[in-house]
Write a protein that holds these residues in place. Structure first.
Motif, mmCIF file in Angstrom:
data_model
loop_
_atom_site.group_PDB
_atom_site.id
_atom_site.type_symbol
_atom_site.label_atom_id
_atom_site.label_comp_id
_atom_site.label_asym_id
_atom_site.label_seq_id
_atom_site.Cartn_x
_atom_site.Cartn_y
_atom_site.Cartn_z
ATOM 1 N N ARG A 90 40.897 38.483 33.571
ATOM 2 C CA ARG A 90 40.419 39.402 32.602
ATOM 3 C C ARG A 90 41.341 40.844 33.351
ATOM 4 N NH1 ARG A 90 36.930 43.351 33.649
ATOM 5 N NH2 ARG A 90 35.825 42.225 34.445
ATOM 6 N N VAL A 91 42.461 41.410 32.170
ATOM 7 C CA VAL A 91 43.149 42.460 32.777
ATOM 8 C C VAL A 91 42.043 43.961 32.978
ATOM 9 C CG1 VAL A 91 45.241 44.364 32.181
ATOM 10 C CG2 VAL A 91 45.504 41.695 31.560
ATOM 11 N N GLY A 92 41.919 44.475 33.964
ATOM 12 C CA GLY A 92 40.786 45.287 34.177
ATOM 13 C C GLY A 92 41.429 46.577 35.281
ATOM 14 N N THR A 109 44.326 45.997 37.294
ATOM 15 C CA THR A 109 43.746 45.057 37.940
ATOM 16 C C THR A 109 43.637 43.682 37.579
ATOM 17 O OG1 THR A 109 41.418 45.637 38.094
ATOM 18 C CG2 THR A 109 41.934 46.200 39.776
ATOM 19 N N LEU A 110 43.104 41.992 38.215
ATOM 20 C CA LEU A 110 42.911 40.877 37.152
ATOM 21 C C LEU A 110 41.473 40.766 37.741
ATOM 22 C CD1 LEU A 110 46.111 39.359 38.065
ATOM 23 C CD2 LEU A 110 45.704 41.006 35.679
ATOM 24 N N TYR A 111 40.983 39.843 37.091
ATOM 25 C CA TYR A 111 39.246 39.658 37.523
ATOM 26 C C TYR A 111 39.471 38.006 37.060
ATOM 27 C CZ TYR A 111 37.871 44.009 38.736
ATOM 28 O OH TYR A 111 37.494 45.542 38.779
ATOM 29 N N PRO A 211 38.624 41.082 43.278
ATOM 30 C CA PRO A 211 40.093 41.043 42.299
ATOM 31 C C PRO A 211 41.464 41.187 42.750
ATOM 32 C CG PRO A 211 38.548 43.381 42.044
ATOM 33 C CD PRO A 211 37.628 41.937 43.150
ATOM 34 N N LEU A 212 42.201 40.888 41.809
ATOM 35 C CA LEU A 212 43.733 41.338 42.248
ATOM 36 C C LEU A 212 44.777 42.242 41.556
ATOM 37 C CD1 LEU A 212 44.467 37.614 41.899
ATOM 38 C CD2 LEU A 212 44.005 38.438 43.727
ATOM 39 N N TYR A 213 44.858 43.595 42.802
ATOM 40 C CA TYR A 213 45.637 44.868 42.050
ATOM 41 C C TYR A 213 47.066 44.229 41.200
ATOM 42 C CZ TYR A 213 42.109 47.067 44.792
ATOM 43 O OH TYR A 213 40.970 47.763 45.111
ATOM 44 N N VAL A 214 47.166 44.524 40.620
ATOM 45 C CA VAL A 214 48.067 44.468 39.616
ATOM 46 C C VAL A 214 49.905 44.737 40.134
ATOM 47 C CG1 VAL A 214 49.754 44.266 37.581
ATOM 48 C CG2 VAL A 214 47.475 43.923 37.129
ATOM 49 N N ASP A 215 49.574 46.583 41.038
ATOM 50 C CA ASP A 215 50.620 47.425 41.351
ATOM 51 C C ASP A 215 51.286 46.202 42.503
ATOM 52 O OD1 ASP A 215 50.211 48.831 39.362
ATOM 53 O OD2 ASP A 215 48.916 50.677 40.602
ATOM 54 N N ARG A 245 43.964 38.948 17.780
ATOM 55 C CA ARG A 245 43.971 40.240 18.673
ATOM 56 C C ARG A 245 43.913 39.616 19.976
ATOM 57 N NH1 ARG A 245 46.129 40.724 15.129
ATOM 58 N NH2 ARG A 245 46.662 42.720 13.206
ATOM 59 N N TYR A 246 45.487 40.448 21.185
ATOM 60 C CA TYR A 246 45.027 41.043 22.795
ATOM 61 C C TYR A 246 43.673 41.481 22.967
ATOM 62 C CZ TYR A 246 46.468 41.523 27.108
ATOM 63 O OH TYR A 246 46.543 41.700 28.238
ATOM 64 N N GLN A 247 42.608 41.299 23.717
ATOM 65 C CA GLN A 247 41.318 41.621 24.018
ATOM 66 C C GLN A 247 41.448 42.138 25.194
ATOM 67 O OE1 GLN A 247 39.812 43.822 21.922
ATOM 68 N NE2 GLN A 247 40.454 42.709 20.266
ATOM 69 N N GLY A 248 43.060 41.356 25.900
ATOM 70 C CA GLY A 248 42.914 41.753 27.822
ATOM 71 C C GLY A 248 43.361 41.321 28.483
ATOM 72 N N TYR A 249 42.200 39.653 28.334
ATOM 73 C CA TYR A 249 42.823 37.877 28.406
ATOM 74 C C TYR A 249 43.175 37.603 28.989
ATOM 75 C CZ TYR A 249 37.897 38.624 28.473
ATOM 76 O OH TYR A 249 36.790 39.338 29.255
ATOM 77 N N ILE A 250 43.990 36.952 29.810
ATOM 78 C CA ILE A 250 45.855 35.868 29.975
ATOM 79 C C ILE A 250 45.285 34.569 30.752
ATOM 80 C CG2 ILE A 250 47.674 38.169 30.180
ATOM 81 C CD1 ILE A 250 47.226 37.786 33.369
ATOM 82 N N ASP A 251 46.098 33.787 30.511
ATOM 83 C CA ASP A 251 46.233 32.484 31.538
ATOM 84 C C ASP A 251 46.972 32.638 32.839
ATOM 85 O OD1 ASP A 251 46.352 29.695 30.912
ATOM 86 O OD2 ASP A 251 48.310 30.521 32.027
ATOM 87 N N ILE A 252 45.884 32.212 34.019
ATOM 88 C CA ILE A 252 45.526 32.467 35.168
ATOM 89 C C ILE A 252 47.679 31.829 35.459
ATOM 90 C CG2 ILE A 252 43.497 32.528 35.178
ATOM 91 C CD1 ILE A 252 43.850 29.183 36.230
ATOM 92 N N PHE A 253 47.793 30.896 34.899
ATOM 93 C CA PHE A 253 49.268 30.094 35.268
ATOM 94 C C PHE A 253 50.853 31.438 34.766
ATOM 95 C CE2 PHE A 253 46.706 26.512 34.834
ATOM 96 C CZ PHE A 253 46.888 26.070 36.486
#
Length: 346
Positions: A90-92, A109-111, A211-215, A245-253
């Motif tokens: 989840r992109v947070g 962040t990525l959760y 959480p992982l920092y996207v930056d 619609r895209y709601q802020g979730y992405i594939d982990i791979f």
């Protein structure tokens, strides 16, 4: 005639041939005979009513009836994550602030998330490149939506579609190279294969829970978050035209987007209607007539075709060939929805 129908045991070799053409990234159609055979068997047991809720999944094939060849596949999982955890990022946002220093910064962040557990999934969409023309892509993708409209009781309130993320022609995934590879120490193709063959326990064992920092990711990895593979762009456009619609979730791979919607808000589900059929005696369809998807709503012998019928008051005039393809006799009901074709494709 191109026809959508439930998968059969005898389709295995054709589906194996399709799997050889997919390349990296389509984890639910691996080039593994035993896995594909098990997938077909699970689908058959779902239609027969003997599969438990946690393993129910419907696999459809697109058949070129003249050549008696399967040229495409698509599927629906009734409820994901009931046997094994269903993972997404989840992109947070995490806010760092200090009044004394006059600092306020919102950090993406990525959760690791299991938020889609129990939802239905549109998946395993692949069409042979030689058949990517006319109404074939729309037929393969949207037949599933007509099935959900007819048999709503078999599915959750919400549906998701996890789309193939970006990778280059050599199968290199920038997202995996900058994130997943650091935790799994295997290449993208190997991780992709393990996930597709059902070996997913390593995700929970090795992926960090904080959480992982996207930056902290390289620019090329940040750029593909929520981006699809070039071959998947048409599928994304069709799904978005249906209301997903895209709601802020992405594939982990690979960082591909997850699209989602309430099933009852999907255009094909909402706009499909039942017609009584009648036999058309015309020599052929009007080339300028609108295209429809037509489904027989027969659960064990489900069929969908694309055609150009003629609406006439409360009846839908269709040819003898279409009646035969749908396994219907005149006077029976058919579920129909107009097809919205991009210009120049019909």
């Amino acid at each position: 005639m191109m026809t959508i129908r439930p998968v059969e045991a005898g389709d295995l070799m054709d589906i194996m041939s399709l799997a050889d053409k997919t390349g990296a990234g389509l984890t639910s159609l691996p080039t593994h005979r035993d896995v594909l055979a098990a997938r077909i068997d699970r689908s058959l047991r779902t239609w027969q009513g003997t599969a438990e809720r946690a393993e129910q999944g419907y696999l459809f094939v697109l058949e070129d009836s003249e050549r008696r060849k399967v040229v495409g596949v698509s599927a629906i999982e009734a409820a994901v994550g009931l046997n094994e955890p269903w993972y997404n990022f989840r992109v947070g946002t995490l806010v760092h602030a200090s009044k004394s220093l006059n600092v306020y910064k919102a950090v993406p962040t990525l959760y690791l998330s299991n938020d889609h557990t129990g939802q239905s999934e549109l998946c395993t969409l692949f069409l042979d490149p030689d058949y990517r023309h006319g109404t074939n892509g729309q037929l393969l993708m949207k037949a599933r939506l007509l099935f959900m409209a007819a048999f709503r009781q078999h599915f959750a309130q919400r549906v998701i579609a996890e789309l193939r993320g970006y990778c280059d022609e050599q199968g290199h995934s920038p997202f995996w190279a900058n994130l997943g590879q650091h935790f799994f120490s295997i290449d993208f193709a190997r991780a992709d294969y393990l996930s597709g063959t059902g070996s997913k326990a390593f995700i929970a064992e090795l992926m960090p829970k904080h959480p992982l920092y996207v930056d902290f990711l390289a620019p090329e990895a940040r750029a593909v978050i929520g981006k699809v593979h070039p071959h998947t762009e048409p599928a994304r456009a069709v799904l978005e035209s249906e209301g997903l619609r895209y709601q802020g979730y992405i594939d982990i791979f690979d960082g591909g987007p997850v699209l989602e919607a309430e099933i009852d808000n999907i255009r094909t589900v909402r706009e499909s209607r039942l017609w009584v059929t009648a036999l058309s005696e015309d020599a052929g369809p009007d080339r300028d007539a609108p295209w429809y998807l037509l489904a027989n709503d027969d659960y064990p012998a489900y069929r969908v075709v694309a055609a150009q019928p003629r609406p006439e008051r409360d009846r839908l005039m269709i040819s003898a060939e279409i009646h035969a393809s749908l396994r219907l006799s005149p006077g029976r009901q058919v579920r129909a929805v107009p097809v919205r074709l991009p210009s120049g494709t019909a």
